[in-house]
Design a protein around this motif. Structure first.
Motif, PDB file in Angstrom:
ATOM      1  N   LEU A  67      19.753   0.623   7.838  1.00 49.45           N
ATOM      2  CA  LEU A  67      18.861   0.867   6.704  1.00 49.45           C
ATOM      3  C   LEU A  67      17.433   1.027   7.210  1.00 49.45           C
ATOM      4  CD1 LEU A  67      20.278  -1.852   4.276  1.00 49.45           C
ATOM      5  CD2 LEU A  67      21.013   0.517   4.553  1.00 49.45           C
ATOM      6  N   ASN A  68      16.841   2.178   6.939  1.00 53.52           N
ATOM      7  CA  ASN A  68      15.450   2.452   7.313  1.00 53.52           C
ATOM      8  C   ASN A  68      14.591   2.491   6.056  1.00 53.52           C
ATOM      9  OD1 ASN A  68      15.662   2.873  10.229  1.00 53.52           O
ATOM     10  ND2 ASN A  68      16.929   4.629   9.683  1.00 53.52           N
ATOM     11  N   LEU A 206       4.627  -5.842  -0.096  1.00 53.34           N
ATOM     12  CA  LEU A 206       5.680  -6.866  -0.120  1.00 53.34           C
ATOM     13  C   LEU A 206       6.474  -6.800  -1.422  1.00 53.34           C
ATOM     14  CD1 LEU A 206       3.784  -9.907   1.440  1.00 53.34           C
ATOM     15  CD2 LEU A 206       5.588  -8.536   2.483  1.00 53.34           C
ATOM     16  N   ALA A 207       5.795  -6.563  -2.526  1.00 55.18           N
ATOM     17  CA  ALA A 207       6.502  -6.433  -3.805  1.00 55.18           C
ATOM     18  C   ALA A 207       7.426  -5.214  -3.781  1.00 55.18           C
ATOM     19  CB  ALA A 207       5.486  -6.318  -4.948  1.00 55.18           C
ATOM     20  N   GLU A 208       6.988  -4.126  -3.146  1.00 58.09           N
ATOM     21  CA  GLU A 208       7.828  -2.937  -3.066  1.00 58.09           C
ATOM     22  C   GLU A 208       9.032  -3.176  -2.153  1.00 58.09           C
ATOM     23  OE1 GLU A 208       8.550   0.883  -4.508  1.00 58.09           O
ATOM     24  OE2 GLU A 208       6.917  -0.517  -5.002  1.00 58.09           O
ATOM     25  N   LYS A 213      14.963  -4.129  -1.387  1.00 61.76           N
ATOM     26  CA  LYS A 213      16.051  -5.004  -0.950  1.00 61.76           C
ATOM     27  C   LYS A 213      16.992  -5.310  -2.106  1.00 61.76           C
ATOM     28  CE  LYS A 213      15.169  -8.328   1.944  1.00 61.76           C
ATOM     29  NZ  LYS A 213      14.576  -9.526   2.577  1.00 61.76           N
ATOM     30  N   GLU A 214      16.432  -5.477  -3.290  1.00 57.61           N
ATOM     31  CA  GLU A 214      17.286  -5.677  -4.465  1.00 57.61           C
ATOM     32  C   GLU A 214      18.141  -4.434  -4.734  1.00 57.61           C
ATOM     33  OE1 GLU A 214      14.554  -6.657  -7.530  1.00 57.61           O
ATOM     34  OE2 GLU A 214      14.254  -8.738  -6.873  1.00 57.61           O
ATOM     35  N   GLY A 220      25.638  -2.945  -2.595  1.00 56.41           N
ATOM     36  CA  GLY A 220      26.723  -3.630  -1.900  1.00 56.41           C
ATOM     37  C   GLY A 220      26.388  -4.108  -0.509  1.00 56.41           C
ATOM     38  N   PHE A 221      25.138  -4.032  -0.100  1.00 58.96           N
ATOM     39  CA  PHE A 221      24.743  -4.489   1.220  1.00 58.96           C
ATOM     40  C   PHE A 221      24.314  -5.956   1.153  1.00 58.96           C
ATOM     41  CE2 PHE A 221      24.104   0.078   1.355  1.00 58.96           C
ATOM     42  CZ  PHE A 221      24.646   0.426   2.577  1.00 58.96           C
ATOM     43  N   ASP A 222      24.821  -6.760   2.072  1.00 56.10           N
ATOM     44  CA  ASP A 222      24.410  -8.160   2.186  1.00 56.10           C
ATOM     45  C   ASP A 222      23.267  -8.210   3.200  1.00 56.10           C
ATOM     46  OD1 ASP A 222      24.050 -10.840   2.344  1.00 56.10           O
ATOM     47  OD2 ASP A 222      26.127 -11.335   2.878  1.00 56.10           O
TER      48      ASP A 222
END
Length: 343
Positions: A67-68, A206-208, A213-214, A220-222
């Motif tokens: 993930l980039n 950081l908020a972005e 990440k959410e 489906g990514f942990d």
């Protein structure tokens, strides 16, 4: 009649649309300059970080388990302080006369500004002070001798005028013009709360990142199963870095052609305009509406999430086979169990 009306409307529409293009559409030069009279500025750094001049293109996506995440932020902020730099060149027959004439000009500027309620600061940057020479010819009986002799002095200084109110710039120009000082070198812009602005951009980044990440988690990514690598950068651009020039289209008089008169072309002056960093390609833009030249601060953040390596499987211990036993039955009835030694 309907055809004529329709054609007229189409022409009007095209004409109205063209008015929004302005003379920029006819620009003949892409030379980028610093503010005011900097004609030798090297604009090779126009393609700075965050300055994207190419249009967005369609990109073919390549799925991957890596993930980039790349985020770009831009903050447009008006300056809190300004410094105008004027170059003054003074000549005189003697050193004392030259320095006195220079002092008179600077004092006249200060006196006029203070008389108008100006509360800015003044500073002098000494550039050069050197004699000027001419050739003196000495005639002799059979020859001539050419000798350089000093005939005057040239003093060059920069006058730095600091101010906070943008409206004071007109007062400064008027006072300098009254003292016959016309060479405006540049105007520098400054921001006092620079650290607070970068801290605000960090908070927004950081908020972005949290939102992204959410999003990945919803796909489906942990995220706990990924190692993260990062790189970041920040940049600071003043308005003088983003002035460009263009030349208006050359127009020819049609009346002169009809009357078969000579056509005199007029040299069009070079025009300049402020072209800030465009907002395209940015995830975060603070104070997007720009009504005047501003300082543009930026921060870029790149995160790369790589799957953690699989944990090694512990080897399974071999199962020990039971040792063979021998049952010895005596003639009298008791049974004796004997353990055979390992082979």
């Amino acid at each position: 009649m309907k055809i004529i009306s329709t054609t007229f409307l189409i022409l009007c529409t095209l004409s109205l649309s063209a008015q929004h293009l302005g003379n920029f559409n006819n620009q003949a030069s892409q030379m980028e300059i610093s503010r005011a009279n900097i004609a030798t500025a090297d604009m090779g750094n126009a393609r700075v970080i965050g300055y994207n001049t190419s249009p967005a293109a369609s990109v073919t996506l390549q799925p991957s388990n890596i993930l980039n995440l790349s985020l770009r932020s831009l903050y447009n902020v008006e300056a809190t302080d300004y410094t105008a730099v004027f170059n003054i060149n003074q000549v005189g027959e003697t050193a004392d006369e030259t320095t006195q004439l220079m002092s008179d000009k600077i004092n006249a500027i200060k006196a006029e500004l203070k008389g108008k309620g100006f509360n800015g600061q003044f500073a002098i940057d000494m550039i050069s002070f050197m004699p000027q020479y001419e050739i003196e010819v000495t005639k002799k009986l059979f020859s001539k001798t050419y000798t350089e002799v000093p005939v005057g002095f040239e003093l060059q200084q920069n006058l730095l005028i600091s101010y906070r109110d943008d409206a004071d710039f007109e007062k400064i120009l008027s006072a300098c013009a009254s003292a016959e000082v016309y060479n405006l070198v540049k105007v520098d812009y400054y921001v006092k709360n620079l650290e607070a602005i970068y801290a605000d951009l960090q908070t927004k980044l950081l908020a972005e990142v949290k939102k992204k990440k959410e999003y990945y988690t919803a796909l489906g990514f942990d995220m706990d199963e990924y190692d993260v690598h990062m790189a970041d950068a920040k940049y600071y651009h003043m308005p003088k870095d983003h002035y460009k020039s263009y030349v208006a289209a050359n127009n020819i008089s049609m009346d002169a052609l009809k009357q078969k008169k000579g056509v005199t072309r007029i040299k069009k002056p070079i025009s300049y305009y402020y072209d800030p960093i465009p907002h395209s390609g940015y995830d975060i833009v603070v104070n997007a509406a720009i009504t005047r030249p501003v300082i543009q601060l930026g921060m870029d953040l790149t995160l790369r999430y790589v799957p953690k390596p699989a944990k090694p499987i512990a080897p399974v211990a071999p199962v020990k086979e039971p040792k063979p036993k021998v049952y010895v039955i005596s003639p009298t009835g008791p049974v004796d169990i004997k353990q055979l030694p390992n082979s």
